[in-house]
Design a protein around this motif. Structure first.
Motif, short mmCIF file in Angstrom:
data_model
loop_
_atom_site.label_atom_id
_atom_site.label_comp_id
_atom_site.label_asym_id
_atom_site.label_seq_id
_atom_site.Cartn_x
_atom_site.Cartn_y
_atom_site.Cartn_z
N LEU A 1 0.93 -1.49 0.32
CA LEU A 1 0.47 -0.04 -0.08
C LEU A 1 0.82 1.25 -0.13
CD1 LEU A 1 -1.85 -2.36 1.34
CD2 LEU A 1 -2.87 -0.10 2.62
N SER A 2 0.31 2.21 -0.98
CA SER A 2 0.96 3.26 -0.47
C SER A 2 0.56 4.15 0.01
CB SER A 2 1.41 3.95 -2.27
OG SER A 2 -0.09 4.40 -2.76
N LEU B 1 3.01 -1.83 4.44
CA LEU B 1 2.80 -0.01 3.71
C LEU B 1 4.26 0.94 3.94
CD1 LEU B 1 0.67 2.19 3.99
CD2 LEU B 1 1.12 2.44 6.11
N THR B 2 4.05 0.71 3.05
CA THR B 2 5.28 1.73 2.08
C THR B 2 5.13 2.94 2.19
OG1 THR B 2 3.89 2.27 0.28
CG2 THR B 2 5.25 0.19 -0.30
N ASP B 3 4.50 3.78 3.57
CA ASP B 3 4.39 5.42 4.01
C ASP B 3 4.38 5.55 5.02
OD1 ASP B 3 3.82 8.16 3.60
OD2 ASP B 3 2.28 7.83 1.58
N ASP B 4 5.37 5.94 5.64
CA ASP B 4 5.53 6.80 6.91
C ASP B 4 4.79 6.82 6.98
OD1 ASP B 4 7.51 3.53 7.71
OD2 ASP B 4 9.29 5.79 7.72
N ARG B 5 4.37 7.89 6.81
CA ARG B 5 3.07 9.17 7.17
C ARG B 5 1.90 8.89 7.36
NH1 ARG B 5 0.04 11.94 3.73
NH2 ARG B 5 0.88 10.69 2.24
N LEU B 6 1.82 7.49 6.01
CA LEU B 6 0.29 6.75 6.82
C LEU B 6 0.09 6.46 7.48
CD1 LEU B 6 -2.46 6.07 5.20
CD2 LEU B 6 -1.64 4.57 3.46
N GLU C 1 -2.31 -2.16 11.96
CA GLU C 1 -1.08 -1.70 12.64
C GLU C 1 -0.23 -2.58 12.60
OE1 GLU C 1 0.04 -0.30 15.35
OE2 GLU C 1 -1.15 1.49 14.97
N GLY C 2 -1.02 -4.34 12.11
CA GLY C 2 -0.04 -4.88 11.53
C GLY C 2 0.42 -4.69 9.93
N LEU C 3 0.01 -3.51 9.39
CA LEU C 3 0.67 -3.20 7.74
C LEU C 3 2.28 -2.39 7.95
CD1 LEU C 3 -2.39 -0.96 6.57
CD2 LEU C 3 -1.23 -3.14 5.37
#
Length: 445
Positions: free
Chosen positions: A4-5, A345-350, A441-443
């Motif tokens: 996920l981006s 998840l590839t986006d720490d901001r998200l 959270e697991g992402l």
């Protein structure tokens, strides 16, 4: 593994139901050219002060005869469209208006390419603000309703109010102008505007612009595949009638939400009315309006199509179920077999935004304020329930919301979420929310 981006470029929009605003008692208002035309918002009334059906002493006064003559002209126009008689159709237009002729020829040609089963017009003896017509001849703009049934995809004729101004030339009423009126909106009228391309079979019809980069045949193939996939996941038949409209006509400029993000597609039902458009008489059909700017992406990645086709296959739940329920299962089917539980998840901001989000099932009043997170959390709630308890149980929950909504006039499950979850699953809303957020959270793992 699914990744996920931080941004979903084709954000699905909540499915909507058209038709509630179809029956119009008045639109733009304003005064007509002849003094007999009722003024002010198109309120229904007599055609003249006396209500006489014959020409009054004042030759410029509108009477019921004028409305009858316009209805006769519309009948000729409808017959010419049904029979493909171009000469007879063009003869209903104000001569010398090249711009009107060009647009009406496209309208005529589009309808000839479609499987039109029924087509007719109705009007009310009302006066709305007329469009611009050259010269000083009398003009009249009544409330006009166009009714078109497409064979195979419609159960009844789809009704649309249309903005046609008529002009009297040499004692004969003709079409003087047809414009898109922002004060009312067509339910579905993809045949009016740009030239279209058509592809399909008896119960699935796909439309694109004639000069679109991705044509109707390519979108038809993707829709068939996406429909089969969604129907397989939901164990639903995939042969229900459907129109997929990816033209620039109609709703194309409104495929966005309150956040300003573009939607890949929207799904909605369309309705039939009596000839004068005053009473809804039944459900006419189902439409998916695809964003013409994103058809290439829809073809290359069918997630948005599967999402909207889920709404189509599960028609009837949208107004009674919470949005996190209906949008959650649509996202679940859209991504299936990809699951959040096996995603990264590839986006720490998200991820930070997820952690800042309140751990709760999204209330109806807050849905859409943060669309990206609303859809993502809805998917997580749906995945948690389906993977834990099964799809049949999820469908049972949807049915309970639907029954309660019908008997109690409850919208989007407001006030009964806790009761329904305990009735169907024996769990609290907090438990479902925590299960969904646990997946999110697991992402990060």
């Amino acid at each position: 593994m699914r990744r996920l981006s931080g941004h979903r470029p084709l954000l699905p929009l909540v499915s909507v139901v058209a038709g509630a605003a179809l029956v119009v008692s008045g639109c733009s208002g304003g005064s007509g050219v002849r003094p007999g035309v009722p003024d002010g918002g198109g309120a229904r009334g007599e055609a003249s002060a006396t209500g006489s059906s014959t020409r009054a002493a004042d030759p410029d006064e509108i009477t019921s005869d004028d409305f009858a003559a316009v209805q006769d002209l519309l009948d000729v126009r409808a017959q010419a469209l049904r029979r493909g008689n171009r000469k007879a159709f063009l003869a209903t237009l104000d001569p010398g208006n090249a711009r009107l002729r060009r647009s009406q020829e496209v309208f005529f040609d589009n309808l000839q390419d479609l499987p039109v089963d029924k087509l007719y017009y109705g009007l009310t003896e009302s006066g709305l603000r007329p469009g611009e017509v050259r010269g000083d001849d009398p003009v009249l703009r009544p409330e006009v309703f166009e009714h078109v049934e497409l064979s195979g995809v419609d159960e009844l004729p789809v009704s649309n109010q249309v903005s046609i101004t008529f002009v009297e030339r040499g004692g004969r009423w003709l079409v003087g102008a047809e414009n898109l009126d922002e004060t009312f909106e067509a339910q579905s009228r993809p045949w009016y505007g740009a030239r279209i391309e058509v592809a399909g079979d008896p119960d699935l019809l796909v439309l694109t612009d004639r000069d679109a980069a991705v044509g109707a045949d390519a979108l038809l193939d993707s829709t068939r595949s996406a429909l089969a996939d969604a129907a397989d996941v939901l164990d639903e038949p995939d042969d229900r009638p459907l129109l997929v409209d990816a033209t620039t006509n109609g709703l194309a400029t409104q495929l966005s939400n309150s956040s300003g993000e573009d939607a890949g597609a929207v799904s909605f039902s369309v309705f039939a009315t009596d000839p004068t458009g005053q009473e809804v008489t039944g459900l006419a059909g189902a439409v998916i309006k695809a964003n013409p700017d994103f058809v290439q992406q829809l073809v290359e990645d069918s997630r948005t199509l599967r999402h909207e086709l889920t709404h189509f296959l599960l028609d009837g739940y949208g107004g009674t179920n919470p949005q996190w329920v209906t949008e959650g299962i649509a996202e679940y089917v859209g991504y299936y077999p990809g699951l959040l539980s096996s995603s990264t998840l590839t986006d720490d901001r998200l991820l930070r935004q997820i952690r800042q989000r309140e751990v709760e099932l999204t209330p109806a009043g807050l849905w859409g304020n943060d669309p990206s997170l609303d859809y993502l959390t809805a998917e997580a709630f749906a995945e948690h329930l389906i993977q834990t308890y099964g799809l049949d149980k999820y469908r049972e929950m949807m049915d309970v919301f639907k029954r309660r909504g019908r008997t109690s006039a409850i919208r989007y499950g407001e006030g009964i979420v806790e009761k329904v979850l305990r009735q169907v699953y024996g769990v609290s809303s907090d438990s479902v929310a925590r299960g969904g957020f646990g997946l999110l959270e697991g992402l990060a793992d």
